[in-house]
Design a protein around this motif. Structure first.
Motif, PDB file in Angstrom:
ATOM      1  N   LEU A  88       1.502  17.834  10.086  1.00 57.81           N
ATOM      2  CA  LEU A  88       0.234  17.315   9.601  1.00 57.81           C
ATOM      3  C   LEU A  88       0.517  16.077   8.758  1.00 57.81           C
ATOM      4  O   LEU A  88       1.234  16.159   7.756  1.00 57.81           O
ATOM      5  N   LEU A  89      -0.042  14.956   9.157  1.00 58.58           N
ATOM      6  CA  LEU A  89       0.209  13.682   8.495  1.00 58.58           C
ATOM      7  C   LEU A  89      -1.055  13.220   7.787  1.00 58.58           C
ATOM      8  O   LEU A  89      -2.103  13.048   8.422  1.00 58.58           O
ATOM      9  N   HIS A  90      -0.946  13.026   6.489  1.00 59.14           N
ATOM     10  CA  HIS A  90      -2.077  12.616   5.668  1.00 59.14           C
ATOM     11  C   HIS A  90      -1.995  11.109   5.477  1.00 59.14           C
ATOM     12  O   HIS A  90      -1.381  10.619   4.542  1.00 59.14           O
ATOM     13  N   ASP A  91      -2.627  10.373   6.384  1.00 63.61           N
ATOM     14  CA  ASP A  91      -2.456   8.918   6.385  1.00 63.61           C
ATOM     15  C   ASP A  91      -3.482   8.281   7.311  1.00 63.61           C
ATOM     16  O   ASP A  91      -4.159   8.969   8.090  1.00 63.61           O
ATOM     17  N   ASP A  92      -3.585   6.975   7.253  1.00 64.24           N
ATOM     18  CA  ASP A  92      -4.318   6.218   8.254  1.00 64.24           C
ATOM     19  C   ASP A  92      -3.630   6.420   9.596  1.00 64.24           C
ATOM     20  O   ASP A  92      -2.387   6.398   9.681  1.00 64.24           O
ATOM     21  N   CYS A  93      -4.408   6.630  10.651  1.00 67.98           N
ATOM     22  CA  CYS A  93      -3.796   7.019  11.929  1.00 67.98           C
ATOM     23  C   CYS A  93      -2.869   5.939  12.477  1.00 67.98           C
ATOM     24  O   CYS A  93      -1.832   6.254  13.074  1.00 67.98           O
ATOM     25  N   ILE A  94      -3.198   4.679  12.288  1.00 66.06           N
ATOM     26  CA  ILE A  94      -2.346   3.615  12.827  1.00 66.06           C
ATOM     27  C   ILE A  94      -1.021   3.561  12.074  1.00 66.06           C
ATOM     28  O   ILE A  94       0.051   3.420  12.673  1.00 66.06           O
ATOM     29  N   VAL A  95      -1.079   3.702  10.761  1.00 64.12           N
ATOM     30  CA  VAL A  95       0.149   3.733   9.963  1.00 64.12           C
ATOM     31  C   VAL A  95       1.009   4.924  10.371  1.00 64.12           C
ATOM     32  O   VAL A  95       2.219   4.804  10.592  1.00 64.12           O
TER      33      VAL A  95
ATOM     34  N   MET B  22       0.844  -1.192   0.000  1.00 58.19           N
ATOM     35  CA  MET B  22       0.000   0.000   0.000  1.00 58.19           C
ATOM     36  C   MET B  22       0.879   1.242   0.000  1.00 58.19           C
ATOM     37  O   MET B  22       1.824   1.343   0.759  1.00 58.19           O
ATOM     38  N   ASN B  23       0.564   2.191  -0.891  1.00 56.70           N
ATOM     39  CA  ASN B  23       1.325   3.428  -0.944  1.00 56.70           C
ATOM     40  C   ASN B  23       0.995   4.309   0.239  1.00 56.70           C
ATOM     41  O   ASN B  23      -0.173   4.534   0.556  1.00 56.70           O
ATOM     42  N   ARG B  24       2.015   4.829   0.868  1.00 58.43           N
ATOM     43  CA  ARG B  24       1.820   5.714   2.011  1.00 58.43           C
ATOM     44  C   ARG B  24       1.429   7.093   1.509  1.00 58.43           C
ATOM     45  O   ARG B  24       1.977   7.607   0.547  1.00 58.43           O
ATOM     46  N   LYS B  25       0.469   7.696   2.140  1.00 56.25           N
ATOM     47  CA  LYS B  25       0.003   8.998   1.718  1.00 56.25           C
ATOM     48  C   LYS B  25       0.998  10.082   2.089  1.00 56.25           C
ATOM     49  O   LYS B  25       1.908   9.881   2.877  1.00 56.25           O
ATOM     50  N   LYS B  26       0.798  11.258   1.498  1.00 59.39           N
ATOM     51  CA  LYS B  26       1.712  12.376   1.672  1.00 59.39           C
ATOM     52  C   LYS B  26       1.733  12.864   3.115  1.00 59.39           C
ATOM     53  O   LYS B  26       0.700  12.995   3.743  1.00 59.39           O
ATOM     54  N   ARG B  27       2.932  13.156   3.604  1.00 55.79           N
ATOM     55  CA  ARG B  27       3.082  13.757   4.914  1.00 55.79           C
ATOM     56  C   ARG B  27       3.543  15.195   4.747  1.00 55.79           C
ATOM     57  O   ARG B  27       4.237  15.531   3.797  1.00 55.79           O
ATOM     58  N   LEU B  28       3.182  16.033   5.672  1.00 56.09           N
ATOM     59  CA  LEU B  28       3.506  17.450   5.568  1.00 56.09           C
ATOM     60  C   LEU B  28       3.901  17.997   6.926  1.00 56.09           C
ATOM     61  O   LEU B  28       3.212  17.776   7.909  1.00 56.09           O
ATOM     62  N   SER B  29       5.017  18.711   6.973  1.00 59.11           N
ATOM     63  CA  SER B  29       5.405  19.443   8.168  1.00 59.11           C
ATOM     64  C   SER B  29       5.341  20.924   7.856  1.00 59.11           C
ATOM     65  O   SER B  29       5.789  21.363   6.796  1.00 59.11           O
TER      66      SER B  29
END
Length: 246
Positions: free
Chosen positions: A19-26, A1-8
């Motif tokens: 700000l992390l754009h992802d499933d919370c557990i991942v 599964m591709n990890r979604k974009k993360r942003l600081s």
């Protein structure tokens, strides 16, 4: 599964925001791997209570069924807590908004993990959502449970310098303040919680960031913030609000 974009976000003259754009557990597992620890968790996760209702007979106002969206259906109320526990420092506060139907079960789950259940916090609304008054009470409050991890001394700031009740009175967002998130929390409410349960320069985590109210509250109160949101629209909404508030 591709990890979604993360942003600081490095906000000038403000504390750090991630700000992390992802499933919370991942996302939380990635934070654990990076050695991150947080002083408090303040969040409003899905309640798993969505359902369709028929309000066609209501005379007071138009209202949709209690269906917040697919993100609220079939949600596991507990598995995220196992991961969040590894991020929270001993003595750290965790504040979780939820339905009265779930609060007791969440309390029992956290007690088994070694948390102390301290209190229920009531958000009192002077502008409750309309309801058929012939058969139900007006739903003029929401609940959050306050628990503390471990045995160390926790943070509790008596912002009234007197008798502090476990309730915060403020209206639901309305008019121009009302955005597209169905469970949007007012910034004032989140600021009060941030002031009571954290200190300046503390790190606050919200694994279900939604519209970003907790993040704005942290920025305004000089706290560091980590927010996680899976939904594209809500993540973009939170990002825009936080940038515009700076």
């Amino acid at each position: 599964m591709n990890r979604k974009k993360r942003l600081s976000l490095d906000l000038p003259q403000r504390n750090s925001v991630r700000l992390l754009h992802d499933d919370c557990i991942v996302a939380m597992n990635a934070l654990i791997k990076d050695g991150v620890k947080v002083d408090a968790i303040i969040t409003d996760p899905p309640y798993n209570i969505s359902k369709e209702n028929n309000f066609s007979t209501m005379k007071t106002a138009k209202r949709q069924g209690v269906d917040f969206g697919e993100w609220d259906k079939g949600f596991d109320l507990y598995s995220w807590l196992d991961v969040a526990d590894k991020l929270l420092k001993d003595g750290g506060n965790i504040i979780i908004f939820n339905s009265f139907l779930n609060i007791g079960n969440i309390a029992q789950y956290l007690e088994k993990k070694g948390y102390s259940v301290k209190d229920l916090i009531r958000w009192i609304k002077p502008n409750p959502m309309p309801r058929n008054m012939d058969c139900r009470f007006a739903s003029d409050y929401e609940l959050a449970i306050w628990c503390v991890k471990g045995k160390k001394k926790w943070t509790f700031n008596n912002i009234n310098a007197g008798y502090l009740r476990p309730e915060i009175k403020c209206p639901s967002p309305a008019g121009k303040e009302r955005l597209g998130h169905p469970t949007q929390k007012p910034i004032f409410l989140m600021e009060e919680l941030v002031k009571i349960f954290t200190n300046k320069e503390n790190v606050v985590l919200d694994p279900f960031m939604g519209s970003g109210s907790t993040g704005i509250a942290c920025i305004r109160q000089n706290r560091h913030f980590i927010g996680i949101e899976l939904d594209d629209n809500y993540h973009n909404m939170a990002r825009k609000r936080i940038l515009n508030d700076n």
